[in-house]
Scaffold this motif. Structure first.
Motif, mmCIF file in Angstrom:
data_model
loop_
_atom_site.group_PDB
_atom_site.id
_atom_site.type_symbol
_atom_site.label_atom_id
_atom_site.label_comp_id
_atom_site.label_asym_id
_atom_site.label_seq_id
_atom_site.Cartn_x
_atom_site.Cartn_y
_atom_site.Cartn_z
ATOM 1 N N GLU A 107 0.835 -1.206 0.000
ATOM 2 C CA GLU A 107 0.000 0.000 0.000
ATOM 3 C C GLU A 107 0.874 1.263 0.000
ATOM 4 O O GLU A 107 0.599 2.227 -0.710
ATOM 5 N N ARG A 108 1.930 1.227 0.774
ATOM 6 C CA ARG A 108 2.856 2.357 0.864
ATOM 7 C C ARG A 108 3.539 2.602 -0.477
ATOM 8 O O ARG A 108 3.705 3.753 -0.908
ATOM 9 N N LEU A 109 3.933 1.526 -1.175
ATOM 10 C CA LEU A 109 4.589 1.655 -2.467
ATOM 11 C C LEU A 109 3.631 2.229 -3.505
ATOM 12 O O LEU A 109 4.017 3.041 -4.356
ATOM 13 N N GLY A 110 2.379 1.812 -3.451
ATOM 14 C CA GLY A 110 1.382 2.371 -4.363
ATOM 15 C C GLY A 110 1.199 3.859 -4.156
ATOM 16 O O GLY A 110 1.100 4.626 -5.128
ATOM 17 N N ASP A 111 1.188 4.281 -2.888
ATOM 18 C CA ASP A 111 1.074 5.715 -2.601
ATOM 19 C C ASP A 111 2.290 6.472 -3.134
ATOM 20 O O ASP A 111 2.160 7.571 -3.685
ATOM 21 N N ALA A 112 3.493 5.901 -2.962
ATOM 22 C CA ALA A 112 4.727 6.597 -3.322
ATOM 23 C C ALA A 112 4.923 6.699 -4.828
ATOM 24 O O ALA A 112 5.509 7.674 -5.318
ATOM 25 N N THR A 113 4.447 5.718 -5.585
ATOM 26 C CA THR A 113 4.691 5.692 -7.036
ATOM 27 C C THR A 113 3.480 6.120 -7.858
ATOM 28 O O THR A 113 3.626 6.484 -9.035
ATOM 29 N N GLY A 114 2.294 6.031 -7.271
ATOM 30 C CA GLY A 114 1.080 6.338 -8.021
ATOM 31 C C GLY A 114 0.673 5.240 -8.970
ATOM 32 O O GLY A 114 -0.247 5.418 -9.772
ATOM 33 N N LEU A 115 1.341 4.082 -8.921
ATOM 34 C CA LEU A 115 1.028 2.972 -9.818
ATOM 35 C C LEU A 115 0.068 1.995 -9.130
ATOM 36 O O LEU A 115 -0.045 1.958 -7.900
ATOM 37 N N ASP A 116 -0.598 1.189 -9.948
ATOM 38 C CA ASP A 116 -1.586 0.234 -9.453
ATOM 39 C C ASP A 116 -0.871 -1.034 -8.991
ATOM 40 O O ASP A 116 -0.306 -1.785 -9.806
ATOM 41 N N MET A 117 -0.902 -1.326 -7.702
ATOM 42 C CA MET A 117 -0.196 -2.471 -7.120
ATOM 43 C C MET A 117 -0.931 -3.791 -7.331
ATOM 44 O O MET A 117 -0.435 -4.848 -6.910
ATOM 45 N N ASN A 118 -2.084 -3.753 -7.991
ATOM 46 C CA ASN A 118 -2.762 -5.001 -8.323
ATOM 47 C C ASN A 118 -2.096 -5.708 -9.494
ATOM 48 O O ASN A 118 -2.412 -6.864 -9.782
ATOM 49 N N PHE A 119 -1.197 -5.000 -10.171
ATOM 50 C CA PHE A 119 -0.526 -5.564 -11.347
ATOM 51 C C PHE A 119 0.986 -5.570 -11.100
ATOM 52 O O PHE A 119 1.741 -4.790 -11.688
ATOM 53 N N THR A 120 1.384 -6.439 -10.221
ATOM 54 C CA THR A 120 2.804 -6.552 -9.845
ATOM 55 C C THR A 120 3.171 -8.019 -9.674
ATOM 56 O O THR A 120 2.299 -8.886 -9.555
ATOM 57 N N GLU A 121 4.474 -8.281 -9.659
ATOM 58 C CA GLU A 121 4.967 -9.622 -9.355
ATOM 59 C C GLU A 121 5.107 -9.795 -7.850
ATOM 60 O O GLU A 121 4.918 -8.850 -7.074
#
Length: 542
Positions: free
Chosen positions: A398-412
């Motif tokens: 969740e923190r990484l999504g906030d920091a990058t603005g990218l959708d974390m549902n599409f990650t490895e």
């Protein structure tokens, strides 16, 4: 020679459970991570304790034998001191019975094996010990560390590592082992440096290891090897001098004498135009090893438009808790996100991963066979966790999504990695697809995030050769960069290297973000596009 026989003898899975993925390799590969070093020390404690029991059993038997010898010598003296030797039938009978019976018992006692239980325990532990490929990993780790940071072999042997002196040193047998490994690969120049370091270490008369006391090497052995290496490089004068010293130290060694005679004859008949054997390894190392891992590269970087900001634009939550962001490069976009993971979270991740680490593998998605394999250009151990593996990974995601603005549902998955002896990852790109397979609906890695989970005492930086940028691990921070440009093509300037660790244990956690699913957060744009079209962290610079 016994020494050479012993030297040659001494040298010559994909599971998914509870959101955790392990590398597809069952081998330990001890030198590729430091997480199992404690286990190895515990194993040696067990082996030493077992050998100590064997020594005690042998000592008890030796004590019994000495006691028996003492008693028999005492009886013999009594017989000799008797004035009427064997006049007494009792003495005669006792001697006959002793010679007929007791010596048979002595024979059986002496033939009785000692320490069979201890030897069986020792034999059962042999499969747990490092194998020859572990030695190869360790030797190559030292060599790549040496070549990357341009260190002298003698300095490493004396504990001087990239300008920092440590209270550690290599024994002559250690230096010789590295030299022999390099000789086996025809890397003569590097081998000569290590053989020289072994001679220098021998001259310092440091305490010998138990194996050196048993098998050597002796100084004559080291000089002989030095002569062999110098001969391979057509340094005939140096080779003759080395053999002369070896003969002086061991004048009755037939092998050294015979090799010296052959060398003398060859030196007289060699043509001046005979080509020298090439050390192919040196040019190879210059190609694959980065020149600026130390961070002391003299080439200037373009620092225009680089600055530090508090990011509060990529998520509404950041209006309350902005993230300290250090912009390191604009094109490609590279930033260092500070305070992304707490010390408590880092400790939890490291501790939960130690028991599950296996050698890191690589794969080629363009190949028909996508089976992973362990290779020499990546020396680490790792384990995979899904984003929702536990509360910690959920919060970090969740923190990484906030920091990058990218959708974390599409990650490895997260990949937790630990680097071992000289641990490194050769210069590479993170994107998976080649140009021929791009834009066909197959996902690729649009961006990479590298979390630094601990401090590394020396080395272990992340180096971008085309940007002349070296980032050293800062505990709790995360290095983020784009692998694809704003049109979805490979960004070749994202080429990077995991520099060799010199001292310490390097723990990192990777998170690769896929392009498919980011169409609205990071759409394909032109350089002149308005920042309103971008929801990702690039809004900080557009």
């Amino acid at each position: 020679m016994l020494f050479w026989r012993l030297v040659l003898l001494g040298m010559l899975f994909l599971s998914l459970s509870f959101g955790q993925l392990r590398e597809n390799d069952a081998q330990q590969r001890f030198s590729r991570s430091v997480v199992n070093m404690d286990d190895m020390l515990n194993l040696e404690d067990d082996l030493v304790s077992n050998v100590e029991k064997l020594a005690e059993a042998l000592s008890r038997k030796a004590k019994t034998i000495k006691w028996g010898v003492f008693k028999m010598m005492k009886r013999r003296q009594e017989y000799k001191s008797s004035r009427e030797l064997f006049a007494n039938p009792i003495d005669t009978f006792s001697l006959i019975r002793h010679m007929q019976s007791d010596w048979l018992m002595w024979l059986k006692y002496l033939e009785m094996p000692v320490g069979q239980e201890e030897l069986a325990v020792l034999d059962s532990r042999m499969p747990l010990l490092p194998k020859y490929f572990d030695f190869i990993d360790a030797a190559e780790g030292i060599r790549k560390m040496q070549a990357t940071y341009q260190m002298y072999s003698a300095d490493i042997a004396n504990g001087l590592l990239d300008g920092v002196q440590y209270n550690s040193s290599l024994k002559p047998i250690d230096c010789l082992a590295i030299g022999l490994h390099l000789m086996n690969n025809s890397r003569w120049y590097a081998a000569e440096q290590w053989i020289g370091a072994s001679i220098e270490a021998y001259d310092q008369k440091s305490s010998q290891t138990e194996m050196e006391l048993l098998r050597g090497p002796k100084m004559a052995d080291l000089c002989r090897v030095l002569g062999q290496v110098q001969m391979k490089q057509r340094n005939h004068e140096g080779a003759l001098q080395a053999y002369q010293v070896a003969l002086k130290l061991s004048p009755h060694d037939p092998e050294i004498y015979e090799e010296y005679r052959i060398l003398e004859k060859r030196d007289l008949t060699l043509s001046d135009i005979e080509p020298m054997e090439q050390d192919e390894d040196n040019s190879h190392e210059r190609l694959v090893l980065p020149p600026c891992c130390s961070g002391r590269c003299a080439v200037p970087r373009n620092l225009n438009s680089l600055y530090c900001v508090y990011n509060h634009v990529t998520s509404p939550f950041l209006q309350l808790a902005p993230i300290k962001t250090e912009i390191l490069s604009v094109d490609p976009f590279v930033v260092l996100l500070h305070d992304m993971i707490s010390q408590k979270e880092s400790t939890l991740i490291r501790n939960s991963s130690k028991e599950h680490m296996l050698p890191s593998a690589t794969t080629d998605p363009d190949a028909s066979d996508t089976e992973t394999q362990v290779d020499t250009y990546r020396t680490s151990k790792s384990v995979w966790y899904s984003s929702d593996f536990n509360d910690t990974t959920k919060k970090i995601t969740e923190r990484l999504g906030d920091a990058t603005g990218l959708d974390m549902n599409f990650t490895e998955f997260y990949q937790v990695i630990n680097y071992g002896l000289g641990g490194f990852f050769e210069t590479h790109l993170d994107m998976l697809l080649s140009e021929k397979n791009r834009f066909n609906g197959t996902r690729d890695r649009i961006a990479t995030t590298l979390f630094y989970l601990n401090e590394v005492r020396q080395g272990g930086g992340t180096y971008f050769p085309r940007l002349n940028l070296t980032v050293f691990p800062q505990p709790g921070s995360a290095l983020f960069w784009y692998n694809l440009d704003t049109k979805g093509n490979d960004h070749m300037d994202s080429l990077h290297t995991g520099c060799p660790v010199i001292v310490g244990s390097k723990w990192v956690m990777s998170k690769w973000i896929n392009d498919m699913g980011q169409e609205f957060t990071r759409p394909c744009i032109d350089s002149s596009s308005s920042s309103k079209e971008v929801l990702s962290a690039e809004r900080l610079i557009i």
